[in-house]
Design a protein around this motif. Structure first.
Motif, short mmCIF file in Angstrom:
data_model
loop_
_atom_site.label_atom_id
_atom_site.label_comp_id
_atom_site.label_asym_id
_atom_site.label_seq_id
_atom_site.Cartn_x
_atom_site.Cartn_y
_atom_site.Cartn_z
N ILE A 101 0.64 -1.08 -0.05
CA ILE A 101 0.07 0.59 -0.03
C ILE A 101 0.27 1.30 -0.17
CG2 ILE A 101 -1.84 1.42 1.11
CD1 ILE A 101 -2.71 -0.75 0.41
N HIS A 102 1.95 1.56 1.35
CA HIS A 102 2.86 2.09 0.68
C HIS A 102 4.27 2.20 0.56
CE1 HIS A 102 5.37 4.97 3.46
NE2 HIS A 102 4.18 5.78 3.41
N LEU A 149 6.80 5.40 0.00
CA LEU A 149 7.42 6.11 -0.50
C LEU A 149 7.94 6.16 -2.14
CD1 LEU A 149 8.67 5.41 2.92
CD2 LEU A 149 9.35 8.11 2.00
N ASP A 150 9.23 6.52 -2.63
CA ASP A 150 9.77 5.95 -3.47
C ASP A 150 10.44 5.24 -4.28
OD1 ASP A 150 11.92 7.19 -2.81
OD2 ASP A 150 12.03 8.52 -4.25
N MET A 151 10.38 3.76 -3.25
CA MET A 151 10.92 2.60 -3.70
C MET A 151 9.69 2.12 -5.23
SD MET A 151 9.84 1.45 0.35
CE MET A 151 10.31 -0.13 0.19
N GLY A 152 10.50 1.80 -5.89
CA GLY A 152 9.90 0.70 -7.16
C GLY A 152 8.96 0.05 -6.50
N THR A 153 7.49 -0.20 -6.91
CA THR A 153 6.69 -1.37 -6.57
C THR A 153 6.11 -1.69 -8.61
OG1 THR A 153 4.50 0.48 -6.46
CG2 THR A 153 6.54 -0.05 -4.58
N PHE A 181 7.56 12.19 -8.69
CA PHE A 181 6.16 12.40 -7.61
C PHE A 181 6.54 13.19 -6.51
CE2 PHE A 181 6.25 8.31 -9.98
CZ PHE A 181 4.96 7.54 -10.71
N ASN A 198 11.40 15.81 -0.79
CA ASN A 198 10.84 13.83 -0.24
C ASN A 198 8.89 14.22 0.44
OD1 ASN A 198 11.76 14.42 2.06
ND2 ASN A 198 13.21 13.57 1.83
N THR A 229 7.17 11.62 2.66
CA THR A 229 6.51 10.61 3.10
C THR A 229 5.05 9.63 1.97
OG1 THR A 229 6.49 10.78 5.58
CG2 THR A 229 5.38 8.84 4.91
N PHE A 230 4.52 10.25 1.31
CA PHE A 230 3.64 9.46 1.31
C PHE A 230 3.48 9.87 -0.88
CE2 PHE A 230 0.96 10.32 4.95
CZ PHE A 230 1.03 9.32 5.81
N ARG A 231 5.19 9.60 -1.09
CA ARG A 231 4.98 9.86 -2.61
C ARG A 231 4.91 8.85 -2.92
NH1 ARG A 231 10.75 11.25 -2.34
NH2 ARG A 231 10.61 9.56 0.07
N ASN A 243 1.48 6.61 -3.03
CA ASN A 243 0.34 5.53 -2.79
C ASN A 243 -0.18 4.89 -3.45
OD1 ASN A 243 -1.97 5.47 -1.88
ND2 ASN A 243 -2.73 7.60 -2.11
#
Lengths: 426, 426, 426, 426
Positions: free
Chosen positions: A82-83, A85-89, A115, A301, A303-305, A307
Motif C-alpha cells: 500500500i505505502h 515512499l518512492d521505492m519501486g513497486t 512524485f 521528498n 512520506t506519501f509519494r 500511494n
C-alpha cells in the motif's frame, strides 16, 4: 423547516464539537454524506444530490468507477504493497509506463515524472524549487487571482488576500502580474513585457512564470489561447521557465488531457494532482522537461509519494485517453453546459451575470452582490452540490464529473434555475 | 553478482528512464516490491525482506492488517464516498468520535481536530500558521537537526542544510536553538532561556517552539524527559505555544500513543501523520487546544483533507489503544531491540558506535566514517530493509512495525550483524 | 592626447591605488578638483568647468555662497558646537523656527520635523519605518525606475536591477508599480487602482506609496500633475500614506520649494536632503504630518543628526524663499534651458532624442545606443560637468545650480552641442 | 526647582513643538547648547558641563580642536570645494595618503578605503553587501547586544528588540550568537563552532561574522582578547569574512587606533565613522582587504561621500597617531578612570555595581533596578553629561573625549559620586 434544522444540527454535532473551526464545506452542506456513484451522492438520510463540484475537480472520472473499484479491491485482497515512499513497486511501474505511452508520447512531450508528495501544493512547491535551482534566480511571477496552494511556497504565488494573510508571515520572492483581461481595455502582455525588458522596472528577471490556464478558485477566468501563446513566447525569449499548474484544469477538465493543448504551447514544468489519482485518492505529479530535471536524489521528498492504491486507480483512469472519444464527449457536454448557463443568464437579467470558463470548467459571474451563497444554499436544499469562487465569492462554479451525461447536466441546471428563482423572490 | 546486477538494471529501467532524478529509495533498494504483510515485504522475484523501515514510520501497524483490509474492501464495494474534502462523511464522523473516546478523553486532552491535508508537512504548515495568528508574532524557534517537512513553511524550521538549500530561496522567521545534549557539557536550556529573557538578545519573543521528542531524520536523537519538561515550562512562562511534531515519533512509535506522554507535558499543538492513517494511506491531523483554535472557516484548506479510505483504516487502528496491552508490548520489544543493538555495539568496537533513541525508534550512531551506506546495502542483499539518518547519514535507524514479534527483531538484527561483519571485512 | 592621459593617470594614482574599486565619479571625471564658486569648479591644473551636475542636486544654491561661508566661519571661530546628535543647540533651534516660518506656515503645511541622520537614504528609511508603524502594514508600493537610496530599506523601494542586485540579499516588502507613462498607451493609474481594489490581486493593501515627482536617477521622468493628483486621491481613498521623496527634486529644483506644490497635493511624509543643507554639508529631514508622528523617543536614531555647520548654512539658504523672486527666476532659467535643449534635439535628429523633466531638472533622452558616455566624456574635456541617468544611462541629465545665470546655461549648452558634434563625427 | 523647570520648558519650546517625538537627547538634557571646547560644553545660560559623552564617541579629539578649526576656516575662505561625491579632490587625496602612511602601513594592513556615505550605518551596510557579494552567501552572524545601525541592513544585525521592532518589517539574513560571557558558565565559542560544523544545525555557513570588540550601546561589554582571537581563527578555518564594526570603539577609544589591535587579529573588513572625521562632521570609511574589494563602480553610492570639510579635520586628526604618545596617554587616563569607577563601586555597595569596558570606553553596570536615569539626571543638573546604555539602560557609560586630562576625569567622577549619593538618598 424548523424541524429540518434541528435534525441537521444534531447530525452535525460531531463536526461542530470535535473539529477545528477551520472546516468549511461541512458548513455550506450541513449533512453527512455516505455513498456516491458516478455524478450522484447520497447522505445518511438517503437524500440524493447531483454533484456539480466533483471534489473540487478531484473526481473527473466520477465517484466509484466500477473498474477502479474492482482493481483496488483485488490489489488489497492480494496483499499488494500500500505505502512505499518512492521505492519501486509494481503499480508505480505500470503507471509510469502507461502515462508515458498514453499521455506523453502521443503528445510529443519529453517530461520526467516526479512524485512530489500526494497533493497539489506539494507539486507546486517542487516546481518552484526546481525552477529556482535550475535558473539560480529566486523571483517567480504569478498572476492576479491565482491559486496554487496553502503551504508557504505555494501561498507566496497565490493571490487571494484572505489566504495570504493566513500565512502569518510576509510572503516573498513572487511578483503578481495582471492575468488576461484583468484591467479593462489594457494590454496585460505589454505591461508584463515592459517590466521584463526594463532594467529599471524593479522586477528582477524571474526563475519562472506560473499560471493556471483557467483560474478555478480565482473565479473561473479562462485565459485566451492567444494570451497563453504570448506568455509562452515571452518565457522563451527571456529564458524564463513556464510552469502550468494544471491541478484543477488538467486531466481532461477543459476537454483535452492538459488544459494548454489547444494553445499549442510547451510548458517547462506541469503540476498535476486532483483527478490524476482517478478515484479521488491523494496523488500528485510534477512533470519536468528532461533538461531541467536537475534534482539531487532526495532533494525534495515526502512520506506519501508512493500511494499504490492511487496508482492502481490512476492507471485505470488513463484508459479513458487511449482514443479521442472521451475528449470529444467532454467537449460536447461542455456545449450543453454552456447553452444551459446562457439560458439562465438570459432568463435573469437582474443578476447582471456573465458566462465564464471553458470545457466542463464553467461559471456564472453574478454582478449583483451577495446572492451567490444564498443560491448555493437553495441548490443544496434542492439536491445540487455546487460552490462559489472568485475573490468575493461572486462566481457560481460548475465542475461536474466529466462522465456526467446530458441528462445530469440538465437536471443540475434545472435545480440551479429554481434556486436562483427562489433566491430572487425572497 | 554480475548476473544479478544485470537483472536488477533491467528491472529498474522504467524508474531510471521515466522518473525524475529526485527519486531516492529506489536507488538504495533497487528492486520492484510487490506484496507485503505484517513486517515482511516481497519483491517481484519473490525475495522476502524483513522491514526495519516501516514506510519511514507510516506503517506502525504493519503491512496489510487483515481487519483494515476487510473494512476497506467492504467500504469500496459498498460505494462509500472516497473523496470528500472536509464535507461531513460517515467515516470522518466515526474517526472523530473514536479518536476522542480512545485517545483524547483518557489522556485528559482538550484538542480540536484539524484535517490539514494528508501529509505531515501540511500539518506542520497549519500548526505554524495558527501559532502565528494566535500570538501575532512571526518567529518560531526550532532545534538543531530538526526535520519538519519539505514545503517552504516546514522547511524554514527544518535544520538540514542540504534540504534547506533545496528551497532555492532564503528561509525566514525561524531561529535554530540547540537540541538536548547538542554541545558537550553545555546546558542548552540555560542558553535558550537567556536568549528569551534578554531584550537585547537579537531573538524576538517567538510565536511557538516546535520540536520532535525523538528526532527521526536528524539522527534518532531522543530528548530527555527532563529537557522536555523544561522546554514546556519555559513556554508557559513566556507565553509561547509549544508544538510537538509527532509525525514520526507519535502513534505509538516510542511506546505511548503520543511520544510526549512520559514527560507529563501538555503541548498546545500536536502534528500527527504517517501511521495515523493505519494502513499507510495519506492522512494527517493537527491537534489544537480549544483556546487556540481561532481559524476562520477555510483559512487553511486542501483538496485531500477527506481521504475516507484512510479514515476507515485509521479508525480500525485506534482499537489497538483501547487497552494498554499494545503499549506494553511495544516497550517489551523495545527492550529486545535495545539489547540486540547493544550486543552489536559491543561486538564491533572498531565502529565506535553508540545506541540512540527510545521505544521502537532506535539507532546505532557509527563513529567511523562512511560505513553506514555499505552496511545498509549489505543488509538489503541479505533481506533486511533498513536506512540511515543524521546530518552525515551516520546513524543506522531502526523503525520496525510495532506489531513485529521478538523473532522478527532478532532475525533482522542477525542480518544486520552479518552485514556489518561483511562490510568491515571488505 | 597621449601626454594628457599620462598626466591624468599620474594625477589619479592615489585614488586608483588606495580607494576601493567602487569609486565612480572620479573615473568619469579623472581630475583633482580644488576650488569652486557659484556654478564653476576648478581643478588643480586651474582648468575651469561649468557645473551642470551640482553635486547630484546637493548644490542648488551653488558652490561657496558668500554669506554661508561667512556664517560658518564665524560659527567655527566662535567655538560653536559642531556635533550634537539631537541635543538642543542654537543653530538647530534657529533652523527649526525659520523652516517653520518661511517654508511650512506659508504653504499651510502641518509637518513635524525629524532629523533622521544626514543622508537621503536615512530620511527614506525613517519614512518607511514610521509609515509601517502607523498603519501596521508592511508592503510599500514604489514605482518603476525609482531611486530612493542604497541602504537595504531604501534599496527595497529602488527599482534599478544593478543596484538591487548589489544588496546581496533579496529585497522585500515592496511592490513596483508603473510610473506615469511607463507603458505606451496604457493607463498606469487604472492598473494601480485595480490591484488595490481587487482582494485577489496578490498585492496587499500597502502602508504607503513612495514616489519622486521627477525621477532623477531613473531618467528624469517627470510625472504629470494630473497623475500626481490621482495618486494622491487614491492614497486618500484607500487610507495609504503618501511619501514624496523630494531629496533630489525638492529645495527648489523644479521651481517651487517642494516639487509637488504645483500638483496641489498634500503628502503625508516628505523626505528632504541634498540641498537642504545649503552649502553641500550632509543633512536630511523627514517631514511627518502631526497625526502620523507616532515615534517613540529614540526609536530611530543616528550619530550625525546634529550637524550644526549644516544647520547654519541651511538656515541661510532659507532666505532665498522669503519672497517668490527666487522661484520665479528658476522658472525663467528653466525656460532658457528647455529651449536650448530643444534646439539641440532639433539640430541632431540622428540622436532620436527627446526632452525630459521640468524646472532646472531636465534631460535629453538619446534613442541611439551607447552615445551618452562618449558625449559626457567629450563635455568634460571641454569644461562641462554633466552626467547620465536612466536604466541604460541613456539620458544626459542637467542639474545646474539654481543660482546659475542665463549666460552660464548657454555656455554649458554650447559645450554640450560641440561634444555631441564631436561624438557623432567620430 | 519649579522655577527652573518653567524656564527649561520655555527654553525647549521650539523642539517640543516643531520636532518629531522621536527626539531623545534633548529630553534627557533639556537645555540649548551653544559653545564647546575640549571636554567642556556651555549652554545658552552660560552653564558649563563636563562632557563624558563626546557625541556618543564622535568627539574623541574633543570639541573644536584649534588646528582643525584653523584649517577648516582657511579651506572655506579659500573657496575649497565643499561637496564632491566621490570625485577626486585635494582634501580627499591628502586624507587617503595620510591614512595610508600613518594608520595602515605601520600596522601592516592592506586595506582598500571605501567612502560609503557619511554615517556608521552606511559603512555597515556597505560591509554586509560586499561580504555577501564576495562569498555568494547571505547569512551574517552577529552577536547578542550588538548595535550596528538603524537602516534596515544594519538593523538586521542589531540585537536590541525595541530597535528591531521599529523596523516595521521582519529582519532577515542574520543569526544572533552569544557574545563573550553571555551565558553564565557556558562556552560561547563552543556553541558557535558547533553550529558551524554541524550540517544539521539549521544555521547556514555565513558570509561574515560582524562584531564590536566593545559593545557600546549594548552595555559596554568588552570581549576578551582570547575570545576575539578564537572568533578570528574560526572565521579563517571556515572561510567566513570577519567584519569589525569599529565605529564607536575605534579611532583610539580603547587606547589603540583600532580596538582590535591588542588581540593581534586581522579583520577582513573594518567599519569606521564617528571620530574618523576629527571634529564631529559626518564621515565614514569601510576598509576592505584588497582581495575582497570586488565592487563594481557605483555598486554602492551616496550623495555625501565627499564631505571635504570632514576630510580636512580628519587629516589633521591623524597627526595624533604619528607617534605612540597619544595612545599611551589614553591608556594612562583609562587607568585613572578605572580606579575612580572602582572607588565609586566600593563606596556604594547597595548599587550592586560592576565595572565594564576598557580604555576610555567604560561603564558601571548597576544591579539595582531603575536608578540609572535618575543618576544621569542628577549629574546633568550638576554639570556632567553622561548617558546610559545596555538593553535595560542599566549601565552608566563613560566616553570622555580622549584629550581630557586627569583633572577633568576626576571632576566628572566627583559629580557622578554626588549624583549617586543624591539619588540614593531620595
Amino acid at each position: 423547516m424548523v424541524t429540518t434544522t434541528v435534525i441537521e444540527d444534531d447530525k452535525m454535532k460531531t463536526f461542530e464539537e470535535l473539529e477545528s473551526t477551520v472546516r468549511s464545506y461541512s458548513r455550506g452542506w450541513p449533512t453527512v454524506f455516505e455513498k456516491a456513484k458516478g455524478y450522484k451522492i447520497w447522505d445518511t438520510d438517503g437524500k440524493e444530490y447531483i454533484d456539480f463540484f466533483a471534489g473540487a475537480g478531484a473526481l473527473n472520472y466520477g465517484h466509484n468507477d466500477e473498474t477502479m473499484q474492482e482493481k483496488m479491491i483485488a490489489y488489497i485482497r492480494d496483499n499488494g504493497i500500500i505505502h512505499s515512499l518512492d521505492m519501486g513497486t509494481t503499480p508505480r511501474k505500470e503507471f509510469l509506463e502507461r502515462f508515458k505511452d498514453i499521455i506523453l508520447t502521443p503528445r510529443n512531450l519529453d517530461y520526467k515524472v516526479m512524485f512530489p508528495g500526494p497533493t497539489g501544493t506539494n507539486s507546486v512547491e517542487s516546481a518552484l524549487k526546481i525552477a529556482r535551482k535550475v535558473t539560480g534566480r529566486d523571483t517567480v511571477i504569478s498572476f492576479t487571482n491565482a491559486f496554487h496552494g496553502m503551504t508557504i511556497g505555494s501561498l507566496s504565488v497565490t493571490a487571494n488576500s484572505f489566504k495570504r494573510h493566513g500565512a502569518g508571515v510576509p510572503l516573498h520572492h513572487s511578483v503578481s502580474m495582471p492575468f488576461d483581461d484583468y484591467v479593462e481595455d489594457q494590454d496585460t502582455i505589454a505591461y508584463l513585457e515592459r517590466f521584463l525588458e526594463d532594467r529599471g522596472s524593479g522586477v528582477a528577471l524571474p526563475a519562472a512564470i506560473i499560471l493556471e490556464t483557467v483560474q478555478g478558485e480565482g473565479g473561473i477566468n479562462a485565459a485566451s489561447m492567444e494570451w497563453l501563446k504570448k506568455v509562452d513566447d515571452l518565457c522563451k525569449r527571456w529564458d524564463i521557465l513556464l510552469i502550468v499548474d494544471d491541478v484543477q484544469a488538467g486531466c481532461g477538465r477543459t476537454g483535452t488531457f492538459f488544459s494548454f493543448e489547444p494553445a499549442g504551447i510547451d510548458p517547462d514544468i506541469v503540476c498535476l494532482s486532483k483527478s490524476i489519482g482517478g478515484v479521488g485518492l491523494p496523488m500528485a505529479l510534477t512533470l519536468i522537461k528532461s533538461e531541467y530535471d536537475q534534482w539531487g536524489p532526495g532533494e525534495h521528498n515526502g512520506t506519501f509519494r508512493g500511494n499504490n492504491l492511487a496508482f492502481i486507480a490512476a492507471t485505470e483512469a488513463l484508459t479513458n485517453w487511449e482514443t479521442d472519444h472521451f475528449s470529444k464527449s467532454i467537449q460536447e457536454k461542455a456545449d450543453v453546459l454552456r447553452k444551459g448557463v446562457q439560458a439562465i443568464i438570459s432568463k435573469y437579467p437582474e443578476l447582471d451575470a456573465h458566462q465564464r470558463g471553458r470545457g466542463l470548467m464553467q461559471g456564472i459571474a453574478i454582478g449583483k452582490d451577495d446572492l451567490t451563497d444564498d443560491i448555493c444554499a437553495e441548490a443544496f436544499q434542492r439536491g445540487l452540490i455546487v460552490e462559489t469562487s472568485g475573490p468575493n465569492d461572486e462566481v457560481i462554479k460548475f465542475l461536474p464529473p466529466l462522465i456526467i451525461d446530458k441528462e445530469g447536466i440538465e437536471k443540475g441546471l434545472g435545480i440551479l434555475d429554481d434556486s436562483i428563482g427562489a433566491t430572487l423572490s425572497k
